[in-house]
Design a protein around this motif. Structure first.
Motif, PDB file in Angstrom:
ATOM      1  N   ALA B 492       0.835  -1.199   0.000  1.00 28.94           N
ATOM      2  CA  ALA B 492       0.000   0.000   0.000  1.00 28.94           C
ATOM      3  C   ALA B 492       0.871   1.250   0.000  1.00 28.94           C
ATOM      4  CB  ALA B 492      -0.927  -0.008   1.208  1.00 28.94           C
ATOM      5  N   SER B 493       2.030   1.193   0.705  1.00 27.52           N
ATOM      6  CA  SER B 493       2.921   2.350   0.718  1.00 27.52           C
ATOM      7  C   SER B 493       3.477   2.596  -0.682  1.00 27.52           C
ATOM      8  CB  SER B 493       4.074   2.121   1.687  1.00 27.52           C
ATOM      9  OG  SER B 493       3.585   1.772   2.944  1.00 27.52           O
ATOM     10  N   TRP B 494       3.906   1.524  -1.323  1.00 24.22           N
ATOM     11  CA  TRP B 494       4.362   1.652  -2.712  1.00 24.22           C
ATOM     12  C   TRP B 494       3.256   2.235  -3.587  1.00 24.22           C
ATOM     13  CZ3 TRP B 494       9.080   1.303  -4.705  1.00 24.22           C
ATOM     14  CH2 TRP B 494      10.066   0.637  -3.980  1.00 24.22           C
ATOM     15  N   GLY B 495       2.054   1.772  -3.326  1.00 23.73           N
ATOM     16  CA  GLY B 495       0.911   2.263  -4.107  1.00 23.73           C
ATOM     17  C   GLY B 495       0.772   3.772  -3.989  1.00 23.73           C
ATOM     18  N   THR B 496       0.891   4.273  -2.740  1.00 17.72           N
ATOM     19  CA  THR B 496       0.791   5.719  -2.523  1.00 17.72           C
ATOM     20  C   THR B 496       1.852   6.451  -3.332  1.00 17.72           C
ATOM     21  OG1 THR B 496       0.141   5.183  -0.280  1.00 17.72           O
ATOM     22  CG2 THR B 496       0.725   7.470  -0.722  1.00 17.72           C
ATOM     23  N   VAL B 497       3.092   5.928  -3.270  1.00 16.54           N
ATOM     24  CA  VAL B 497       4.189   6.585  -3.983  1.00 16.54           C
ATOM     25  C   VAL B 497       3.873   6.671  -5.480  1.00 16.54           C
ATOM     26  CG1 VAL B 497       6.599   6.353  -4.668  1.00 16.54           C
ATOM     27  CG2 VAL B 497       5.918   5.878  -2.306  1.00 16.54           C
ATOM     28  N   PHE B 498       3.470   5.551  -6.051  1.00 11.75           N
ATOM     29  CA  PHE B 498       3.199   5.539  -7.499  1.00 11.75           C
ATOM     30  C   PHE B 498       2.027   6.456  -7.860  1.00 11.75           C
ATOM     31  CE2 PHE B 498       5.731   1.657  -7.699  1.00 11.75           C
ATOM     32  CZ  PHE B 498       6.440   1.909  -8.853  1.00 11.75           C
ATOM     33  N   ALA B 499       0.959   6.387  -7.062  1.00 12.67           N
ATOM     34  CA  ALA B 499      -0.219   7.176  -7.401  1.00 12.67           C
ATOM     35  C   ALA B 499       0.090   8.662  -7.315  1.00 12.67           C
ATOM     36  CB  ALA B 499      -1.374   6.812  -6.473  1.00 12.67           C
ATOM     37  N   HIS B 500       0.806   9.067  -6.256  1.00 15.27           N
ATOM     38  CA  HIS B 500       1.119  10.486  -6.121  1.00 15.27           C
ATOM     39  C   HIS B 500       2.075  10.946  -7.207  1.00 15.27           C
ATOM     40  CE1 HIS B 500      -0.169  10.875  -1.603  1.00 15.27           C
ATOM     41  NE2 HIS B 500      -1.169  10.602  -2.431  1.00 15.27           N
ATOM     42  N   ALA B 501       3.073  10.109  -7.504  1.00 11.30           N
ATOM     43  CA  ALA B 501       4.000  10.475  -8.575  1.00 11.30           C
ATOM     44  C   ALA B 501       3.242  10.589  -9.900  1.00 11.30           C
ATOM     45  CB  ALA B 501       5.109   9.439  -8.676  1.00 11.30           C
ATOM     46  N   GLY B 502       2.238   9.696 -10.087  1.00 12.53           N
ATOM     47  CA  GLY B 502       1.446   9.727 -11.319  1.00 12.53           C
ATOM     48  C   GLY B 502       0.760  11.064 -11.520  1.00 12.53           C
ATOM     49  N   VAL B 503       0.279  11.651 -10.416  1.00 16.81           N
ATOM     50  CA  VAL B 503      -0.366  12.965 -10.516  1.00 16.81           C
ATOM     51  C   VAL B 503       0.628  13.982 -11.056  1.00 16.81           C
ATOM     52  CG1 VAL B 503      -1.517  14.796  -9.251  1.00 16.81           C
ATOM     53  CG2 VAL B 503      -1.899  12.421  -8.603  1.00 16.81           C
ATOM     54  N   GLY B 504       1.858  13.954 -10.493  1.00 13.87           N
ATOM     55  CA  GLY B 504       2.879  14.897 -10.944  1.00 13.87           C
ATOM     56  C   GLY B 504       3.225  14.690 -12.408  1.00 13.87           C
ATOM     57  N   VAL B 505       3.382  13.427 -12.801  1.00 15.73           N
ATOM     58  CA  VAL B 505       3.736  13.113 -14.193  1.00 15.73           C
ATOM     59  C   VAL B 505       2.670  13.644 -15.141  1.00 15.73           C
ATOM     60  CG1 VAL B 505       3.996  11.210 -15.823  1.00 15.73           C
ATOM     61  CG2 VAL B 505       5.154  11.124 -13.622  1.00 15.73           C
ATOM     62  N   ALA B 506       1.402  13.389 -14.801  1.00 14.25           N
ATOM     63  CA  ALA B 506       0.313  13.861 -15.663  1.00 14.25           C
ATOM     64  C   ALA B 506       0.343  15.380 -15.756  1.00 14.25           C
ATOM     65  CB  ALA B 506      -1.032  13.390 -15.121  1.00 14.25           C
ATOM     66  N   LEU B 507       0.629  16.032 -14.626  1.00 10.85           N
ATOM     67  CA  LEU B 507       0.641  17.501 -14.637  1.00 10.85           C
ATOM     68  C   LEU B 507       1.732  18.025 -15.569  1.00 10.85           C
ATOM     69  CD1 LEU B 507      -0.504  20.124 -13.547  1.00 10.85           C
ATOM     70  CD2 LEU B 507       1.150  20.020 -11.693  1.00 10.85           C
ATOM     71  N   ILE B 508       2.923  17.403 -15.528  1.00 14.33           N
ATOM     72  CA  ILE B 508       3.993  17.838 -16.434  1.00 14.33           C
ATOM     73  C   ILE B 508       3.507  17.754 -17.881  1.00 14.33           C
ATOM     74  CG2 ILE B 508       6.283  17.277 -17.345  1.00 14.33           C
ATOM     75  CD1 ILE B 508       7.133  16.455 -14.618  1.00 14.33           C
TER      76      ILE B 508
END
Lengths: 366, 660, 157
Positions: B492-508
């Motif tokens: 679940a911790s890994w999941g949080t990392v990926f999901a949050h990073a995904g938001v940043g990636v999409a924003l870029i």
């Protein structure tokens, strides 16, 4: 009968689904809330061991979860199950009787159990002799979907579609025939005719272009010439219409089926007294009753109105329409036409001025 | 026989749903386990019959049985097999059948895998699920029946619209439905909890995997829909803020908030009342989306007015469920005991902020979508609310949200240390500032907005990585130990990392695409060269080609960069032979995560052709981000702690259990 | 915390009101344009049917055509690539503003995507004008989510 057997089988399965839990001696009790908290405790222990959360925080979490665990365990010690055998029996009866009745009743109301499946594979082999025209056309269309470049197929199909009243499809078919099987005057004329039919009898600019092309390919193309005359008539140019139709009638073979049509058209534009006109045609035009003549004129006026709605820039056309309604003793329509004309010409100042002058000349106030 | 059996199966499913929606409720009230267990077997039987019904409709479409009106109207014997199948849900009736099938699928899954749930909660939740099913079965059977027959089967079907034959169009509606309808589970659980009048941390744990599953599907569905619009519509746009898109975005925003508040509830037994409300709202927004799309109110008020049965029926369902559940909520929510306390600066506090901003953003989308409809109904005035509205409202709300994202996971529960979290995010902030400075220098004179927004995105990604580094104590312990710790982290911790990073990636991706997108619209003749963003595109020739059922104008471009040829692109324009329809097939060339995009316009009289050429920097990140988010969700879902089935104790604890 | 929530809500309401004032676009048909005297330069959406025979293509992708609603028509100019389904006699919605000469300068043109789908605004307006063809209504009903999303658009700038 196999359908009914299948439906009965399905009903039995559905009934069984309701009865099964009712009849079980030891019904499933489901999970417990305390299991979740026990699990949470082991998680906290593991996280503390792994150093993911500090000791103190882990301790606090453990206390909190422990409290929840106790509360949950308290609630679970007393399962409080009270079997209601009477109610179970009622539910069983509803499932056994009510459900089939309800499902069957609703289905008989909505469904068509007498209709067999008719997948395409079983229908496509019906013999040609018994097939209806629609079916034959369908089959040709299917063939053309697969072989869209078969120009001959398109040229066969196009007039049939035209006769069936599917003018849009007919126009598309003519276009394909021209594209894949060569440009001929007849096809251009056919395409134009379809376009006219689509526009409810108005010879549109597109259609006229097709007729022009047809005549360019073959100056003797009768259908195209007839419609070119009609275009001139719809534009209000009766002399030109007559000048197209008169030679057409003169060229016409004596047994041409369209002779009376052209003759009637000529009579309409007031150029009926031409030597080429056979006696019986004159007779038929002259014998036309007053009512028929009015109907014919009304038809023309309506066509003019339709055309003006499509293209409102034609000041002459508007004036003619207003005058026509006046002549037909329809002052209300005449007024509506005047208002329509002003709206359509709203952006066109010169046109408006011309319209108003024309109206004044006609004795209609501005 | 297939058609009639399918029809009857649907009627049987309705009958079962009626039993499922009443008997378990009585059972739960009178505490009779046998009556409660009826919910389970009927839910499974319902799934069986709806499944059969759906399969029957698919079969009818595949065999082109035009004696079924739905097949006649929406299929054609010459469609390729794949489009015959996807055509099943390409029309109103079929898509509603898919909708209830997915509803039954989720119900069946709760019945099959819900062993860990207390009996009464499971039964009540399944009963609520059956209320929803009943309403929609009635809707289908009465107003949108896909099994109505024609006595004289027409020889050929009516729909061979080539424009609709597209793989993207085929796949993304079911994905969206899995998301939409998946939220019905959290709704059912919420209503069941309200009926029981009892809700605890355990509830959140039971509901979370279902919410997560729905959220993953919805995320992917929205991303796929957006990519489809991008390559198919031919002018490079990927989000239009049109009501259909907003209808899927609103449940996503509410669902994302729900996911986060359920964490607080699970860990701290707090925010219970709020979480229940969110669960109700999320599914209500899904229903609203279904209403907007299915009632025809968006396409034409006229269609809605001439055939009001469908629209009014769905509107009734909408009012019944939203109104009913909210009334129940108003009545029972005060009875729910409030849970754990926390300070404003804490993990809980940050998640509250997240919820606040997400739901507010959702509310602005709601207003922008429904305001024009409401205004038209009230005053008859017609307006359109377009992208500028959403850019002006949505973006300002997302900025503070994104700023807060890295802080959340670093704060402790109950009482957090903002300063400490800030110190730990020092590196992330530094990276973000450097990015801003570099971009600023590089794009001198350009807008200040883009570097700042990209800096924000970098901050979000770096923040997610900081969280990861903190958890495995990177740089504080030897690398090998840090690596082992990373492997031992809960998924679940890994999941949080990926999901949050995904938001940043999409924003870029979003910022780069909308700021530095180069567009060239011009007319080219063969051998002309167009220069776009450092690429030279030479139009080699224009050729006519005959396809299976279309004639195609194919443009052949050679693309080179700095004099070196890097590939060819062949956009085309298709005219379909038997229909008066044409489509534009855009050509795309990926360079890293950027893309070149060419679509053709009309041929001009002098032998040239109108072309639209785009260079879209970083555009693929827009969809890569949501994929990362969904992947994070999947990791989290696979965490044994949230396993759909019973939470199986770890091996070690199992061996300890006898000693307890 | 409640104060924080109110603050966020307050900001959101402000944003919404501000955005609503600035970014709403009204819809008009040609006859409404002549009746309402919309000032030059004000953005609005114009809907109607592309008048048959009125489309003229010029240099540099310039296109002029007339949009009519049966009782009035308005000239429109547009520079760019028109959507696939832009056709004479079919429904269209253009966004832009009138210039001093009373010509509608469009920067966006939306056309319907399949033969039976019609932009909602156009359908309603034509219905009012009594120009509704029933087959359009049938199609509009059928138009599913996907078809709506398919509204192809031509956009410039």
């Amino acid at each position: 009968m196999s359908l009914w057997f299948l439906l009965a089988l399905m009903t039995a399965v559905a009934i069984f689904a309701v009865l099964w839990p009712l009849g079980r001696a030891t019904p499933s009790q489901g999970g417990r809330e305390s299991a979740v908290y026990k699990d949470q405790l082991t998680e906290v222990d593991r996280d503390v061991a792994a150093g993911l959360i500090p000791q103190s925080e882990g301790e606090a979490a453990r206390v909190e979860i422990g409290r929840r665990l106790l509360a949950a365990a308290d609630a679970e010690t007393d399962p409080q199950t009270t079997p209601r055998l009477g109610l179970r029996r009622t539910v069983a009866i509803i499932a056994l009787v009510g459900m089939p009745l309800m499902a069957g009743g609703l289905y008989l109301h909505l469904g068509s159990p007498a209709l067999p499946d008719m997948p395409l594979a079983s229908r496509a082999t019906a013999p040609v002799a018994t097939a209806s025209l629609d079916q034959l056309v369908g089959r040709v269309q299917t063939h053309l979907e697969k072989n869209p470049t078969d120009g001959r197929g398109w040229s066969v199909l196009a007039p049939v579609l035209e006769r069936l009243g599917r003018f849009d499809d007919a126009a598309q078919a003519y276009r394909n025939a021209i594209k894949y099987d060569g440009d001929t005057a007849a096809r251009r004329a056919g395409l134009g005719e379809s376009l006219v039919s689509v526009a409810n009898g108005v010879v549109t600019a597109d259609a006229k272009a097709e007729f022009d092309r047809a005549v360019a390919l073959d100056a003797k193309e009768a259908k195209a010439r007839y419609f070119l005359g009609l275009a001139a008539e719809q534009d209000g140019n009766r002399t030109q219409a007559a000048s197209i139709w008169q030679p057409l009638l003169a060229d016409a073979p004596p047994d041409a089926p369209w002779r009376p049509v052209v003759a009637a058209a000529l009579a309409r534009v007031g150029a009926a007294k031409v030597p080429a006109l056979s006696d019986d045609t004159i007779a038929s035009a002259q014998n036309m009753s007053e009512a028929d003549r009015t109907t014919m004129i009304r038809g023309m006026v309506d066509r003019l109105a339709t055309r003006l709605k499509q293209n409102g820039d034609d000041v002459e056309g508007w004036l003619r329409l207003v005058r026509a309604y006046k002549v037909l003793n329809d002052p209300e329509k005449s007024r509506t036409a005047r208002d329509d004309a002003r709206r359509a010409l709203g952006q066109n100042e010169a046109g408006l001025r011309q319209l108003n002058e024309g109206l004044k000349a006609m004795g209609i106030d501005g | 026989m297939i058609a009639e059996a399918g029809h009857y199966a649907l009627v049987l499913a309705l009958a079962l749903a009626l039993i499922q929606s009443t008997v378990p409720v009585i059972g739960a009230r009178l505490r009779d386990p046998a009556l409660m267990n009826v919910a389970r077997s009927t839910a499974l039987a319902q799934l069986l019959f709806v499944g059969l019904s759906f399969l029957a409709l698919v079969t009818l479409h595949v065999t082109s049985d035009f004696s079924v009106a739905n097949v006649y109207e929406n299929s054609h014997s010459l469609k390729p097999l794949i489009y015959k199948i996807t055509g099943v849900w390409g029309n109103h009736e079929g898509s509603m059948l898919l909708w209830v099938s997915i509803l039954a699928l989720f119900g069946g899954m709760v019945a099959a895998f819900g062993n860990n749930l207390p009996l009464s909660l499971r039964s009540l939740a399944l009963a609520v699920q059956a209320w929803v099913s009943t309403a929609f079965y009635l809707f289908i059977l009465i107003t949108s029946n896909p099994f109505l027959r024609l006595a004289n089967a027409p020889i050929e079907g009516r729909d061979l619209n080539p424009v609709l034959q597209d793989p993207g169009l085929a796949i993304h509606p079911p994905m969206l439905y899995l998301g939409y309808v998946g939220f019905s589970i959290s709704f059912s659980f919420a209503v069941a909890a309200l009926i029981e009048g009892r809700i605890d941390a355990a509830w959140a744990r039971w509901v979370r995997p279902w919410t997560l599953m729905a959220w993953i599907f919805l995320t992917l569905g929205i991303a796929m829909g957006s990519y489809w619009a991008y390559y198919e519509l031919g002018w490079g746009g990927w989000w239009f803020w049109d009501p259909v898109e907003n209808a899927s975005l609103m449940p996503w925003l509410a669902g994302t908030a729900l996911l986060h508040s359920a964490v607080v509830m699970e860990k701290r037994n707090a925010l219970k009342v709020w979480t229940i409300l969110l669960a109700i709202l999320t599914f209500s927004l899904s229903l609203l989306g279904t209403f907007l799309v299915r009632s025809g109110v968006l396409t034409s008020v006229h269609a809605f007015a001439t055939d009001p049965t469908r629209g009014v029926f769905i509107l009734l369902i909408l009012c019944l469920f939203i109104g009913g559940s909210l009334s129940l909520y108003a009545w029972r929510a005060s009875a729910l005991k409030q849970g754990g306390l926390f300070a404003p600066i804490s993990r809980e506090g940050s998640l509250v902020l997240n919820n606040l901003l997400l739901t507010t953003a959702c509310a602005t989308v709601f207003i922008g979508t429904l305001y024009p409809l409401g205004l038209e109904v009230l005053t008859g005035e017609r307006i359109s609310v377009g992208a500028p509205f959403f850019n002006l409202t949505f973006a300002p709300l997302f900025v503070p949200l994104l700023l807060a994202v890295p802080f959340g996971p670093l704060l402790a529960w109950k009482r957090g240390d903002l300063l400490g979290a800030g110190q730990r995010l020092f590196a992330a902030g530094g990276v973000a500032l450097v990015t801003i400075a570099v971009l600023w220098a590089w794009t001198r004179g350009g807008s200040a907005f883009a570097p700042l927004a990209i800096g924000l995105a970098v901050f979000v990604i770096a923040g997610a990585l900081t969280d990861l580094a903190e958890r495995c104590m990177l740089f504080r312990v030897p690398l090998s130990i840090a690596f082992r710790r990373a492997r031992g982290l809960p998924r679940a911790s890994w999941g949080t990392v990926f999901a949050h990073a995904g938001v940043g990636v999409a924003l870029i991706g979003i910022v780069c695409e909308s700021t530095w997108n180069t567009e060239l619209i011009t007319t080219l003749k063969p051998n002309d060269v167009a220069k776009v963003a450092g690429y030279e595109l030479k139009l080699d020739n224009l050729a006519q080609r005959q396809g299976p059922n279309f004639a195609e104008l194919l443009a052949h471009f050679t693309v080179s960069e700095g004099g070196k040829t890097i590939g060819v692109m062949t956009p085309s324009k298709r005219n379909f032979t038997t229909r008066a329809a044409s489509t534009t097939e855009a050509a795309l060339m990926s360079r890293g995560v950027s893309q070149l995009y060419i679509s053709l316009g009309d041929a001009s009289a002098n032998g040239g052709i109108a072309v639209r050429i785009y260079h879209k920097p970083m555009v693929l990140l827009i969809w890569f981000g949501p994929v990362l988010m969904a992947f994070g969700g999947l990791l989290s879902l696979s965490d044994r702690r949230l396993r759909v089935g019973a939470p199986k104790p770890a091996k070690a604890s199992r061996s300890l259990q006898p000693a307890e | 915390m409640i104060g924080g929530a109110l603050l966020v809500l307050g900001i959101a309401v402000g944003l919404v009101l501000n955005a609503l004032r600035d970014s709403i676009v009204f819809f008009s048909t040609p006859v409404m344009v002549t009746e309402k005297h919309i000032p030059a330069g004000k953005r609005f959406r114009l809907g109607g049917l592309v008048e048959p025979g009125s489309v003229v293509r010029g240099d540099h992708l310039e296109v002029t055509f007339k949009v009519s609603d049966g009782s009035a028509s308005l000239p429109v100019t547009y520079q760019g690539i028109l959507p696939d389904l832009f056709r004479e006699g079919q429904g269209v919605v253009a966004e832009g503003s009138l210039n001093q000469a009373g010509v509608f300068k469009a920067d966006t043109v939306l056309a319907k995507h399949d033969e039976t789908y019609m932009p909602k605004d156009v359908a309603d307006a034509l219905k009012k004008q009594g120009h509704w063809k029933d087959d359009y209504g049938e199609g509009a009903k059928k138009a599913s989510q996907a078809e709506q999303a398919q509204q192809s658009r031509g956009v410039m700038q």
